[in-house]
Design a protein around this motif. Structure first.
Motif, PDB file in Angstrom:
ATOM      1  N   GLU A   1       0.796  -0.735  -0.220  1.00  0.00           N
ATOM      2  CA  GLU A   1       0.065  -0.238  -0.285  1.00  0.00           C
ATOM      3  C   GLU A   1       0.697   1.253  -0.088  1.00  0.00           C
ATOM      4  O   GLU A   1       0.307   2.374  -1.071  1.00  0.00           O
ATOM      5  CB  GLU A   1      -1.010   0.051   1.182  1.00  0.00           C
ATOM      6  CG  GLU A   1      -1.996  -1.028   1.573  1.00  0.00           C
ATOM      7  CD  GLU A   1      -3.040  -0.755   2.397  1.00  0.00           C
ATOM      8  OE1 GLU A   1      -3.252   0.284   2.790  1.00  0.00           O
ATOM      9  OE2 GLU A   1      -3.511  -1.881   2.952  1.00  0.00           O
TER      10      GLU A   1
ATOM     11  N   GLU B   1       2.767   1.453  -3.944  1.00  0.00           N
ATOM     12  CA  GLU B   1       1.038   2.543  -4.482  1.00  0.00           C
ATOM     13  C   GLU B   1       0.878   3.713  -4.315  1.00  0.00           C
ATOM     14  O   GLU B   1       1.020   4.452  -4.874  1.00  0.00           O
ATOM     15  CB  GLU B   1       0.178   1.169  -4.026  1.00  0.00           C
ATOM     16  CG  GLU B   1      -0.702   1.760  -4.801  1.00  0.00           C
ATOM     17  CD  GLU B   1      -2.248   0.568  -5.334  1.00  0.00           C
ATOM     18  OE1 GLU B   1      -3.285   1.043  -5.923  1.00  0.00           O
ATOM     19  OE2 GLU B   1      -2.255   0.149  -4.320  1.00  0.00           O
ATOM     20  N   TYR B   2       1.144   4.222  -2.715  1.00  0.00           N
ATOM     21  CA  TYR B   2       0.675   5.470  -2.279  1.00  0.00           C
ATOM     22  C   TYR B   2       1.274   6.570  -3.286  1.00  0.00           C
ATOM     23  O   TYR B   2       1.694   7.137  -3.747  1.00  0.00           O
ATOM     24  CB  TYR B   2       0.315   5.712  -0.736  1.00  0.00           C
ATOM     25  CG  TYR B   2       0.237   6.937  -0.489  1.00  0.00           C
ATOM     26  CD1 TYR B   2      -0.971   7.555  -0.339  1.00  0.00           C
ATOM     27  CD2 TYR B   2       1.399   7.404   0.346  1.00  0.00           C
ATOM     28  CE1 TYR B   2      -1.118   8.718  -0.227  1.00  0.00           C
ATOM     29  CE2 TYR B   2       0.831   8.944   0.697  1.00  0.00           C
ATOM     30  CZ  TYR B   2       0.058   9.277   0.762  1.00  0.00           C
ATOM     31  OH  TYR B   2       0.107  10.836   0.792  1.00  0.00           O
ATOM     32  N   TRP B   3       2.351   6.212  -3.012  1.00  0.00           N
ATOM     33  CA  TRP B   3       3.851   7.054  -3.105  1.00  0.00           C
ATOM     34  C   TRP B   3       4.047   6.984  -5.008  1.00  0.00           C
ATOM     35  O   TRP B   3       4.544   7.736  -5.257  1.00  0.00           O
ATOM     36  CB  TRP B   3       5.386   6.901  -2.559  1.00  0.00           C
ATOM     37  CG  TRP B   3       5.231   6.823  -1.217  1.00  0.00           C
ATOM     38  CD1 TRP B   3       5.120   6.355   0.474  1.00  0.00           C
ATOM     39  CD2 TRP B   3       5.068   8.539  -0.726  1.00  0.00           C
ATOM     40  NE1 TRP B   3       5.260   6.896   1.382  1.00  0.00           N
ATOM     41  CE2 TRP B   3       5.153   8.484   0.978  1.00  0.00           C
ATOM     42  CE3 TRP B   3       4.931   9.788  -1.321  1.00  0.00           C
ATOM     43  CZ2 TRP B   3       5.137   9.508   1.930  1.00  0.00           C
ATOM     44  CZ3 TRP B   3       4.920  10.959  -0.349  1.00  0.00           C
ATOM     45  CH2 TRP B   3       4.814  11.238   0.835  1.00  0.00           C
TER      46      TRP B   3
ATOM     47  N   LYS C   1       1.496   7.071  -6.684  1.00  0.00           N
ATOM     48  CA  LYS C   1       1.141   7.884  -6.924  1.00  0.00           C
ATOM     49  C   LYS C   1       0.882   9.473  -6.928  1.00  0.00           C
ATOM     50  O   LYS C   1       0.950  10.504  -7.568  1.00  0.00           O
ATOM     51  CB  LYS C   1      -0.516   7.497  -6.487  1.00  0.00           C
ATOM     52  CG  LYS C   1      -1.316   6.273  -6.683  1.00  0.00           C
ATOM     53  CD  LYS C   1      -2.424   5.895  -6.201  1.00  0.00           C
ATOM     54  CE  LYS C   1      -3.176   4.538  -6.990  1.00  0.00           C
ATOM     55  NZ  LYS C   1      -4.605   4.806  -5.574  1.00  0.00           N
ATOM     56  N   ARG C   2       1.711   9.659  -6.321  1.00  0.00           N
ATOM     57  CA  ARG C   2       2.137  10.852  -5.411  1.00  0.00           C
ATOM     58  C   ARG C   2       3.256  11.261  -6.595  1.00  0.00           C
ATOM     59  O   ARG C   2       4.008  12.666  -6.095  1.00  0.00           O
ATOM     60  CB  ARG C   2       2.519  11.195  -3.782  1.00  0.00           C
ATOM     61  CG  ARG C   2       1.745  10.197  -2.354  1.00  0.00           C
ATOM     62  CD  ARG C   2       0.667  11.974  -2.608  1.00  0.00           C
ATOM     63  NE  ARG C   2       1.458  13.312  -2.176  1.00  0.00           N
ATOM     64  CZ  ARG C   2       2.144  13.984  -0.970  1.00  0.00           C
ATOM     65  NH1 ARG C   2       1.551  12.835   0.241  1.00  0.00           N
ATOM     66  NH2 ARG C   2       2.389  14.731  -1.131  1.00  0.00           N
TER      67      ARG C   2
ATOM     68  N   MET D   1      -7.186  10.146  -1.351  1.00  0.00           N
ATOM     69  CA  MET D   1      -5.375  10.172  -1.407  1.00  0.00           C
ATOM     70  C   MET D   1      -5.228   9.894   0.362  1.00  0.00           C
ATOM     71  O   MET D   1      -4.558   9.485   1.155  1.00  0.00           O
ATOM     72  CB  MET D   1      -5.100  11.331  -2.017  1.00  0.00           C
ATOM     73  CG  MET D   1      -4.101  10.494  -3.535  1.00  0.00           C
ATOM     74  SD  MET D   1      -3.438   9.298  -3.156  1.00  0.00           S
ATOM     75  CE  MET D   1      -2.019  10.425  -3.583  1.00  0.00           C
TER      76      MET D   1
ATOM     77  N   THR E   1      -6.040   6.947   2.606  1.00  0.00           N
ATOM     78  CA  THR E   1      -5.079   5.849   2.629  1.00  0.00           C
ATOM     79  C   THR E   1      -3.545   6.766   3.055  1.00  0.00           C
ATOM     80  O   THR E   1      -3.592   5.936   3.686  1.00  0.00           O
ATOM     81  CB  THR E   1      -4.412   6.101   0.811  1.00  0.00           C
ATOM     82  OG1 THR E   1      -5.392   5.809  -0.086  1.00  0.00           O
ATOM     83  CG2 THR E   1      -3.683   5.188   0.614  1.00  0.00           C
ATOM     84  N   HIS E   2      -3.572   7.679   3.134  1.00  0.00           N
ATOM     85  CA  HIS E   2      -2.157   8.334   4.375  1.00  0.00           C
ATOM     86  C   HIS E   2      -2.972   7.844   5.733  1.00  0.00           C
ATOM     87  O   HIS E   2      -1.862   7.957   6.239  1.00  0.00           O
ATOM     88  CB  HIS E   2      -2.292   9.969   3.859  1.00  0.00           C
ATOM     89  CG  HIS E   2      -1.070  10.637   4.443  1.00  0.00           C
ATOM     90  ND1 HIS E   2      -1.158  10.818   5.806  1.00  0.00           N
ATOM     91  CD2 HIS E   2      -0.415  11.059   4.270  1.00  0.00           C
ATOM     92  CE1 HIS E   2       0.100  11.529   6.605  1.00  0.00           C
ATOM     93  NE2 HIS E   2       0.788  11.442   5.184  1.00  0.00           N
TER      94      HIS E   2
END
Length: 265
Positions: free
Chosen positions: A15, A18-20, A22-23, A194, A197-198
């Motif tokens: 996760e 994937e989050y970073w 997208k960032r 986002m 998720t954060h």
């Protein structure tokens, strides 16, 4: 560790990756990530030189290198730089920056907690805003200790992004008072997915209650690091960043618990 724990950690790490990823699309548009002025560049250079000294072609591993902001600073200082990140979109931007600047910085896809690099292969390791996201910082610090040469240095730049500083608390009280009288402006819209998720990631990492410097230092000692110095004088960096932030946001950042920790193998 149970199978359930292992699966949970794997899921969380994926996760985060994937989050970073997208960032990466907007990462360089935000103050505190990219550098927007010569003043801030100078402030960062002085901070890194203060703790690591001039590069002198020494090998440095810049972990969670993102779009290469710190990697390029280290290159400016004369280090032989390897940047490592596990989000390929971040690395693509970092490599493009190096191409445009004509720099030969090595960027690798890899995991900061399990680098797969050879033992005693780097003179220094750096990371900015990585430690607060680590799933297992004790294992990560042991890994970094392994990768460093004897006498090598580690420089961590991070902070407690969970617990508000005194100014943030004051601002929150003021906002509640304004809201009570219907005077509070509508908050700036942010992507809800986002933000959620954060919050979800932050609630499950090791430092879910905030990465305080003393807790980081304790884990570094357990990993075998010595000569540990905590530097909370980041005023020059914050002053430069405030010029590109809303007034209150700049003051809030300057009163957060942020620090640089230098340690030696």
């Amino acid at each position: 560790m149970s199978d359930a724990d292992t699966l949970s950690n794997f899921d969380l790490r994926e996760e985060i990756k994937e989050y970073w990823g997208k960032r990466a699309e907007t990462f360089d548009t935000q103050p505190g990530h990219e550098i927007f002025s010569d003043e801030e560049h100078t402030a960062w250079i002085r901070l890194f030189e203060k703790h690591l000294g001039p590069g002198g072609s020494r090998r440095v591993l810049d972990l969670a290198s993102g779009t290469g902001v710190i990697s390029h600073l280290l290159d400016d200082l004369g280090f032989e730089v390897t940047g490592m990140d596990w989000a390929e979109p971040m690395l693509a931007k970092a490599r493009e920056k190096a191409r445009k600047r004509g720099r030969t910085i090595r960027f690798l896809l890899g995991d900061a907690e399990r680098t797969m690099e050879a033992s005693e292969s780097y003179d220094a390791i750096t990371c900015r805003h990585l430690v607060w996201t680590l799933v297992d910082p004790a294992a990560a610090f042991a890994e970094w200790h392994r990768v460093l040469k004897p006498g090598g240095q580690l420089l961590v730049v991070d902070g407690d992004f969970v617990n508000p500083g005194w100014f943030a608390k004051l601002l929150a009280t003021f906002s509640k008072t304004r809201a009570r009288f219907g005077l509070l402006a509508q908050p700036e819209a942010k992507p809800a997915d986002m933000m959620e998720t954060h919050r979800s990631i932050l609630s499950r990492v090791h430092f879910s209650r905030g990465a305080r410097a003393e807790a980081v230092v304790d884990l570094l000692r357990q990993a075998g690091f010595t000569q540990i110095v905590v530097d909370t004088d980041l005023k020059a960096v914050h002053r430069a960043q405030r010029r590109h932030l809303p007034f209150f946001k700049g003051l809030e950042r300057a009163t957060q618990h942020r620090y640089a920790i230098c340690a030696r193998k």
